[in-house]
Design an enzyme around this catalytic site. Structure first.
Site, PDB file in Angstrom:
ATOM      1  N   GLY A 154       0.835  -1.201   0.000  1.00 13.57           N
ATOM      2  CA  GLY A 154       0.000   0.000   0.000  1.00 13.57           C
ATOM      3  C   GLY A 154       0.860   1.237   0.000  1.00 13.57           C
ATOM      4  O   GLY A 154       2.074   1.173   0.207  1.00 13.57           O
ATOM      5  N   SER A 155       0.224   2.361  -0.274  1.00 13.98           N
ATOM      6  CA  SER A 155       0.946   3.623  -0.149  1.00 13.98           C
ATOM      7  C   SER A 155      -0.022   4.697   0.309  1.00 13.98           C
ATOM      8  O   SER A 155      -1.214   4.642   0.005  1.00 13.98           O
ATOM      9  CB  SER A 155       1.595   4.007  -1.475  1.00 13.98           C
ATOM     10  OG  SER A 155       0.607   4.251  -2.424  1.00 13.98           O
ATOM     11  N   GLY A 156       0.504   5.627   1.074  1.00 14.26           N
ATOM     12  CA  GLY A 156      -0.317   6.715   1.590  1.00 14.26           C
ATOM     13  C   GLY A 156       0.440   8.012   1.419  1.00 14.26           C
ATOM     14  O   GLY A 156       1.465   8.058   0.720  1.00 14.26           O
ATOM     15  N   ALA A 157      -0.063   9.078   2.084  1.00 15.24           N
ATOM     16  CA  ALA A 157       0.557  10.397   1.950  1.00 15.24           C
ATOM     17  C   ALA A 157       2.009  10.371   2.427  1.00 15.24           C
ATOM     18  O   ALA A 157       2.841  11.137   1.950  1.00 15.24           O
ATOM     19  CB  ALA A 157      -0.242  11.411   2.751  1.00 15.24           C
ATOM     20  N   GLN A 158       2.321   9.467   3.366  1.00 18.33           N
ATOM     21  CA  GLN A 158       3.661   9.481   3.958  1.00 18.33           C
ATOM     22  C   GLN A 158       4.664   8.584   3.251  1.00 18.33           C
ATOM     23  O   GLN A 158       5.858   8.700   3.489  1.00 18.33           O
ATOM     24  CB  GLN A 158       3.590   9.037   5.416  1.00 18.33           C
ATOM     25  CG  GLN A 158       2.843   9.999   6.303  1.00 18.33           C
ATOM     26  CD  GLN A 158       2.517   9.317   7.613  1.00 18.33           C
ATOM     27  OE1 GLN A 158       1.750   8.357   7.656  1.00 18.33           O
ATOM     28  NE2 GLN A 158       3.113   9.784   8.680  1.00 18.33           N
ATOM     29  N   GLY A 159       4.193   7.652   2.431  1.00 18.93           N
ATOM     30  CA  GLY A 159       5.148   6.775   1.756  1.00 18.93           C
ATOM     31  C   GLY A 159       4.602   5.385   1.539  1.00 18.93           C
ATOM     32  O   GLY A 159       3.396   5.138   1.654  1.00 18.93           O
ATOM     33  N   LYS A 171       6.414   0.508   7.296  1.00 22.37           N
ATOM     34  CA  LYS A 171       6.129   1.763   6.589  1.00 22.37           C
ATOM     35  C   LYS A 171       7.375   2.634   6.604  1.00 22.37           C
ATOM     36  O   LYS A 171       7.968   2.875   7.657  1.00 22.37           O
ATOM     37  CB  LYS A 171       4.961   2.483   7.279  1.00 22.37           C
ATOM     38  CG  LYS A 171       4.654   3.826   6.655  1.00 22.37           C
ATOM     39  CD  LYS A 171       3.191   4.216   6.799  1.00 22.37           C
ATOM     40  CE  LYS A 171       2.931   5.043   8.019  1.00 22.37           C
ATOM     41  NZ  LYS A 171       1.554   5.510   8.061  1.00 22.37           N
ATOM     42  N   ASP A 200     -10.719  12.484  10.967  1.00 18.51           N
ATOM     43  CA  ASP A 200     -10.412  12.182   9.572  1.00 18.51           C
ATOM     44  C   ASP A 200     -10.431  10.678   9.296  1.00 18.51           C
ATOM     45  O   ASP A 200      -9.635  10.182   8.511  1.00 18.51           O
ATOM     46  CB  ASP A 200      -9.035  12.788   9.224  1.00 18.51           C
ATOM     47  CG  ASP A 200      -8.835  12.931   7.724  1.00 18.51           C
ATOM     48  OD1 ASP A 200      -9.841  13.043   6.995  1.00 18.51           O
ATOM     49  OD2 ASP A 200      -7.674  12.925   7.280  1.00 18.51           O
TER      50      ASP A 200
HETATM   51  P1  AMP Z   1      -0.781   4.674   5.309  1.00 18.57           P
HETATM   52  O1  AMP Z   1       0.498   5.105   4.706  1.00 18.57           O
HETATM   53  O2  AMP Z   1      -0.687   4.403   6.779  1.00 18.57           O
HETATM   54  O3  AMP Z   1      -1.911   5.615   4.959  1.00 18.57           O
HETATM   55  O4  AMP Z   1      -1.155   3.278   4.640  1.00 18.57           O
HETATM   56  C1  AMP Z   1      -1.403   3.154   3.257  1.00 18.57           C
HETATM   57  C2  AMP Z   1      -2.020   1.795   2.946  1.00 18.57           C
HETATM   58  O5  AMP Z   1      -1.101   0.752   3.264  1.00 18.57           O
HETATM   59  C3  AMP Z   1      -3.284   1.477   3.745  1.00 18.57           C
HETATM   60  O6  AMP Z   1      -4.441   1.973   3.121  1.00 18.57           O
HETATM   61  C4  AMP Z   1      -3.274  -0.038   3.755  1.00 18.57           C
HETATM   62  O7  AMP Z   1      -3.828  -0.538   2.550  1.00 18.57           O
HETATM   63  C5  AMP Z   1      -1.798  -0.395   3.775  1.00 18.57           C
HETATM   64  N1  AMP Z   1      -1.341  -0.633   5.167  1.00 18.57           N
HETATM   65  C6  AMP Z   1      -0.772   0.267   6.003  1.00 18.57           C
HETATM   66  N2  AMP Z   1      -0.457  -0.304   7.178  1.00 18.57           N
HETATM   67  C7  AMP Z   1      -0.844  -1.601   7.090  1.00 18.57           C
HETATM   68  C8  AMP Z   1      -0.789  -2.724   7.989  1.00 18.57           C
HETATM   69  N3  AMP Z   1      -0.288  -2.611   9.211  1.00 18.57           N
HETATM   70  N4  AMP Z   1      -1.277  -3.903   7.551  1.00 18.57           N
HETATM   71  C9  AMP Z   1      -1.780  -4.022   6.296  1.00 18.57           C
HETATM   72  N5  AMP Z   1      -1.857  -3.016   5.406  1.00 18.57           N
HETATM   73  C10 AMP Z   1      -1.391  -1.807   5.798  1.00 18.57           C
END
Ligand code: AMP
Length: 404
Positions: A33-38, A55, A151
């Protein structure tokens, strides 16, 4: 620790567009996965003998927004320990000094999917209500520590195939500006409460609105209020729920009130129209009862005026939810937040860098003797005896691999 020894503990591996430099105990990295932080990867931890999520926060101190969020997340993850909030298993940086410091790696419990992926599935009442119960337990626990999320969204909620659920993040800092008059930047706002969209004061039940939006999406299979920007977000709310009363408008500040009063007036729809029977499983008397309870809960959570919306405690006591009530989950002792100024902090990039670096060193110091926080996998998957009575067997959410 001497530089050579430290260097030998790490290896570098490319994942997607990013390079992860991780401790050798973590192997088989795969992006999930990826989010705003990486980027987030799954990995196998040879020390704990279990799969974990890692992460990478790349240069988290690069600007005020990133730094505040990374620092807040790190401090709060270290303090909070509840089965419905993601647990921190390890924190490290491969860099050896403050001068060289670049990246932070957070190692967490690995879950199977985020809620965006579950929303597409047809859930029965048992699963839907159990997922909602766990969201509310996690939120209540954050509230007990004075953390109001504001949020919550499906991408920040993760689940396992055994139907357990965890919240991934801690939302907006108290000082984060949000209102209608803010410059738009790309974030998901579909789940933000009217008081957040309109920049009003808020209370703990601001998070109940988000749970209502998420529940509605799970029932409908599509986003309830899909605003294209922060202004359209408000339009989508009033088109469906109706223009709020004069009493509510009086609580707005002058410029926002002028905008809101100049929108076309909408009567809104009844909850029977918004969530008709066909959206729910309704093949038995039991399901019919559950559908009307679910609709009743939605009608109490999706209330524009926060003073008339139910609280988290009331939602936990609602007949659709309280079948799962377990005091050890709902009334867990509040976490102690060590940094009382967490949300008020303002620093230069260099100061943030040092603060975040110190948090990483503090973790390394505290865990040097092999003490690891977080729940062992066996506890996470246990069911209470009452729960086993309800579902007869351990409940599964999906038995197939979801591709992320
Ligand atoms: P984040 O950077 O925390 O916003 O996470 C981005 C994406 O990574 C999330 O929407 C999840 O799909 C995946 N993800 C983050 N942390 C976990 C975790 N502990 N277990 C499984 N998937 C995760």
């Amino acid at each position: 620790m001497n530089r050579n020894k430290r260097e030998k503990e790490y290896y570098s591996i490319d994942v997607g567009d990013s390079t992860f430099m991780v401790l050798k105990r973590y192997q088989n990295l795969r992006p999930i996965g990826s989010g705003a932080q990486g980027i987030v990867c799954s990995a196998y931890d040879h020390n704990l003998e279990r799969n974990v999520a890692i992460k990478k926060l790349s240069r988290p101190f690069q600007n005020q927004t990133h730094a505040k969020r990374a620092y807040r997340e790190l401090v709060l993850m270290k303090c909070v320990n509840h089965k419905n909030i993601i647990g921190l298993l390890n924190v490290f940086t491969p860099q050896k000094t403050l001068e060289e410091f670049q990246d932070v790696y957070l190692v967490m419990e690995l879950m199977d999917a985020n809620l965006c992926q579950v929303i597409q599935m047809e859930l029965d009442h048992e699963r839907l209500s159990y997922l909602l119960y766990q969201m509310l337990c996690g939120i209540k626990h954050l509230h007990s520590a004075g953390i109001i999320h504001r949020d919550l969204k499906p991408s920040n909620i993760v689940v396992k195939s055994d139907c357990t659920l965890k919240i991934l993040d801690f939302g907006l800092a108290r000082t984060a500006a949000t209102g209608l008059l803010m410059t738009p930047y790309v974030v998901t706002r579909y789940y933000r409460a009217p008081e957040v969209i309109l920049g009003m004061g808020y209370q703990a039940n601001v998070d109940v609105w988000s749970v209502g939006c998420i529940m509605a999406e799970m029932v409908r299979g599509s986003v309830l209020f899909p605003g294209t920007d922060h202004i359209d977000q408000w339009n989508k709310v009033i088109e469906q729920l109706g223009t709020p009363s004069q009493e509510f408008l009086m609580k707005l500040n002058q410029s926002v009130r002028t905008y809101v009063e100049n929108r076309p007036r909408y009567a809104g729809y009844s909850f029977e129209k918004l969530f008709p029977d066909v959206l729910f499983p309704a093949d038995s008397e039991h399901n019919k009862l559950k559908a009307s309870q679910a609709r009743d809960l939605l009608s109490k959570m999706l209330v524009i005026d926060a003073s008339k919306r139910i609280s988290v405690d009331e939602a936990l006591q609602h007949p659709y939810i309280n079948v799962w009530y377990d005091p050890t989950e709902v009334e867990a002792p509040p976490p102690m937040i060590t940094d009382k100024q967490l949300d008020e902090r303002e620093h230069t990039v260099e100061e943030w860098k040092e603060l975040i670096y110190k948090e990483v060193l503090d973790w390394e110091e505290r865990t040097k003797n092999g003490v690891i926080r977080g729940q062992p996998a066996s506890i996470v998957t246990q069911y209470s005896s009452r729960r086993v009575l309800i579902s007869c067997s351990a409940m599964t959410l999906f038995s197939f691999a979801i591709s992320l």
